[in-house]
Design a protein around this motif. Structure first.
Motif, PDB file in Angstrom:
ATOM      1  N   UNK A   1      -8.954 -16.937 -21.400  1.00 12.07           N
ATOM      2  CA  UNK A   1     -10.205 -16.521 -20.759  1.00 12.07           C
ATOM      3  C   UNK A   1      -9.960 -15.532 -19.623  1.00 12.07           C
ATOM      4  N   UNK A   2      -8.919 -15.795 -18.835  1.00 10.04           N
ATOM      5  CA  UNK A   2      -8.611 -14.889 -17.727  1.00 10.04           C
ATOM      6  C   UNK A   2      -8.090 -13.541 -18.228  1.00 10.04           C
ATOM      7  N   UNK A   3      -7.317 -13.551 -19.311  1.00  7.99           N
ATOM      8  CA  UNK A   3      -6.859 -12.281 -19.880  1.00  7.99           C
ATOM      9  C   UNK A   3      -8.042 -11.490 -20.432  1.00  7.99           C
ATOM     10  N   UNK A   4      -8.972 -12.174 -21.048  1.00  7.16           N
ATOM     11  CA  UNK A   4     -10.178 -11.526 -21.549  1.00  7.16           C
ATOM     12  C   UNK A   4     -10.972 -10.894 -20.399  1.00  7.16           C
ATOM     13  N   UNK A   5     -11.187 -11.679 -19.340  1.00  9.58           N
ATOM     14  CA  UNK A   5     -11.916 -11.170 -18.175  1.00  9.58           C
ATOM     15  C   UNK A   5     -11.149 -10.025 -17.511  1.00  9.58           C
ATOM     16  N   UNK A   6      -9.826 -10.161 -17.437  1.00  2.88           N
ATOM     17  CA  UNK A   6      -9.007  -9.091 -16.869  1.00  2.88           C
ATOM     18  C   UNK A   6      -9.087  -7.828 -17.702  1.00  2.88           C
ATOM     19  N   UNK A   7      -9.120  -7.976 -19.031  1.00  3.19           N
ATOM     20  CA  UNK A   7      -9.262  -6.814 -19.911  1.00  3.19           C
ATOM     21  C   UNK A   7     -10.570  -6.090 -19.697  1.00  3.19           C
ATOM     22  N   UNK A   8     -11.626  -6.859 -19.495  1.00  6.11           N
ATOM     23  CA  UNK A   8     -12.928  -6.245 -19.209  1.00  6.11           C
ATOM     24  C   UNK A   8     -12.881  -5.512 -17.870  1.00  6.11           C
ATOM     25  N   UNK A   9     -12.299  -6.157 -16.851  1.00  4.69           N
ATOM     26  CA  UNK A   9     -12.219  -5.535 -15.529  1.00  4.69           C
ATOM     27  C   UNK A   9     -11.384  -4.260 -15.563  1.00  4.69           C
ATOM     28  N   UNK A  10     -10.288  -4.268 -16.326  1.00  2.00           N
ATOM     29  CA  UNK A  10      -9.462  -3.067 -16.465  1.00  2.00           C
ATOM     30  C   UNK A  10     -10.235  -1.995 -17.222  1.00  2.00           C
ATOM     31  N   UNK A  11     -10.933  -2.404 -18.277  1.00  2.33           N
ATOM     32  CA  UNK A  11     -11.718  -1.457 -19.072  1.00  2.33           C
ATOM     33  C   UNK A  11     -12.782  -0.741 -18.269  1.00  2.33           C
ATOM     34  N   UNK A  12     -13.419  -1.436 -17.347  1.00  2.00           N
ATOM     35  CA  UNK A  12     -14.429  -0.827 -16.494  1.00  2.00           C
ATOM     36  C   UNK A  12     -13.823  -0.082 -15.307  1.00  2.00           C
ATOM     37  N   UNK A  13     -12.511  -0.219 -15.119  1.00  2.00           N
ATOM     38  CA  UNK A  13     -11.848   0.481 -14.033  1.00  2.00           C
ATOM     39  C   UNK A  13     -11.939  -0.216 -12.695  1.00  2.00           C
ATOM     40  N   UNK A  14     -12.326  -1.490 -12.707  1.00  2.00           N
ATOM     41  CA  UNK A  14     -12.456  -2.219 -11.446  1.00  2.00           C
ATOM     42  C   UNK A  14     -11.092  -2.551 -10.855  1.00  2.00           C
ATOM     43  N   UNK A  15     -10.098  -2.826 -11.705  1.00  2.00           N
ATOM     44  CA  UNK A  15      -8.741  -3.132 -11.259  1.00  2.00           C
ATOM     45  C   UNK A  15      -7.754  -2.497 -12.238  1.00  2.00           C
ATOM     46  N   UNK A  16      -6.476  -2.424 -11.835  1.00  2.00           N
ATOM     47  CA  UNK A  16      -5.466  -1.888 -12.755  1.00  2.00           C
ATOM     48  C   UNK A  16      -4.789  -3.040 -13.506  1.00  2.00           C
ATOM     49  N   UNK A  17      -3.980  -2.720 -14.502  1.00  2.00           N
ATOM     50  CA  UNK A  17      -3.379  -3.752 -15.352  1.00  2.00           C
ATOM     51  C   UNK A  17      -2.414  -4.658 -14.584  1.00  2.00           C
ATOM     52  N   UNK A  18      -1.678  -4.106 -13.632  1.00  2.00           N
ATOM     53  CA  UNK A  18      -0.753  -4.934 -12.851  1.00  2.00           C
ATOM     54  C   UNK A  18      -1.512  -5.968 -12.020  1.00  2.00           C
ATOM     55  N   UNK A  19      -2.609  -5.546 -11.424  1.00  2.00           N
ATOM     56  CA  UNK A  19      -3.422  -6.466 -10.629  1.00  2.00           C
ATOM     57  C   UNK A  19      -4.021  -7.546 -11.525  1.00  2.00           C
ATOM     58  N   UNK A  20      -4.487  -7.160 -12.701  1.00  2.00           N
ATOM     59  CA  UNK A  20      -5.057  -8.136 -13.633  1.00  2.00           C
ATOM     60  C   UNK A  20      -4.014  -9.174 -14.034  1.00  2.00           C
ATOM     61  N   UNK A  21      -2.804  -8.736 -14.337  1.00  2.00           N
ATOM     62  CA  UNK A  21      -1.733  -9.663 -14.729  1.00  2.00           C
ATOM     63  C   UNK A  21      -1.375 -10.595 -13.569  1.00  2.00           C
ATOM     64  N   UNK A  22      -1.304 -10.051 -12.371  1.00  2.00           N
ATOM     65  CA  UNK A  22      -0.973 -10.862 -11.199  1.00  2.00           C
ATOM     66  C   UNK A  22      -2.053 -11.894 -10.922  1.00  2.00           C
ATOM     67  N   UNK A  23      -3.313 -11.475 -10.964  1.00  2.00           N
ATOM     68  CA  UNK A  23      -4.417 -12.398 -10.720  1.00  2.00           C
ATOM     69  C   UNK A  23      -4.475 -13.494 -11.785  1.00  2.00           C
ATOM     70  N   UNK A  24      -4.270 -13.123 -13.043  1.00  2.00           N
ATOM     71  CA  UNK A  24      -4.295 -14.107 -14.121  1.00  2.00           C
ATOM     72  C   UNK A  24      -3.212 -15.155 -13.904  1.00  2.00           C
ATOM     73  N   UNK A  25      -1.999 -14.732 -13.619  1.00  2.00           N
ATOM     74  CA  UNK A  25      -0.910 -15.671 -13.382  1.00  2.00           C
ATOM     75  C   UNK A  25      -1.170 -16.581 -12.197  1.00  2.00           C
ATOM     76  N   UNK A  26      -1.663 -16.002 -11.117  1.00  2.00           N
ATOM     77  CA  UNK A  26      -1.929 -16.784  -9.913  1.00  2.00           C
ATOM     78  C   UNK A  26      -3.042 -17.800 -10.142  1.00  2.00           C
TER      79      UNK A  26
END
Length: 89
Positions: free
Chosen positions: A13-38
């Motif tokens: 679910x977090x990877x899905x949400x992170x993918x959406x956030x990256x797709x819209x340009x709200x965050x970059x992929x490194x930030x999405x991966x870090x947030x998901x792990x945390x």
């Protein structure tokens, strides 16, 4: 649902949400991966602490068919809604 299943669902679910956030340009992929792990680490840790409290452990044991009776401290016995759990005297 056990802890491993919860962690897998949460990660997906977090990877899905992170993918959406990256797709819209709200965050970059490194930030999405870090947030998901945390977030997965924090949520699974909190769940583990909750599930391993005294009443949680006794409730899990009472749910096993092989367990016939559990004698527990009165406050723990009151917190577990099972006819298999009785308070110590």
């Amino acid at each position: 649902m056990n802890q491993e299943q919860l962690a897998a669902l949460l990660r997906t679910l977090l990877q899905f949400a992170g993918g959406i956030a990256v797709g819209y340009g709200w965050i970059d992929t490194d930030t999405a991966a870090t947030l998901t792990g945390a977030l997965v680490t924090l949520i699974v840790t909190v769940w583990g602490l909750y599930a391993r409290r005294n009443a949680g452990l006794v409730a899990a044991a009472a749910a096993l068919p092989a367990v016939k009776t559990i004698v527990a401290a009165p406050e723990t016995a009151q917190a577990v809604p099972s006819s298999k759990v009785r308070p110590s005297e």
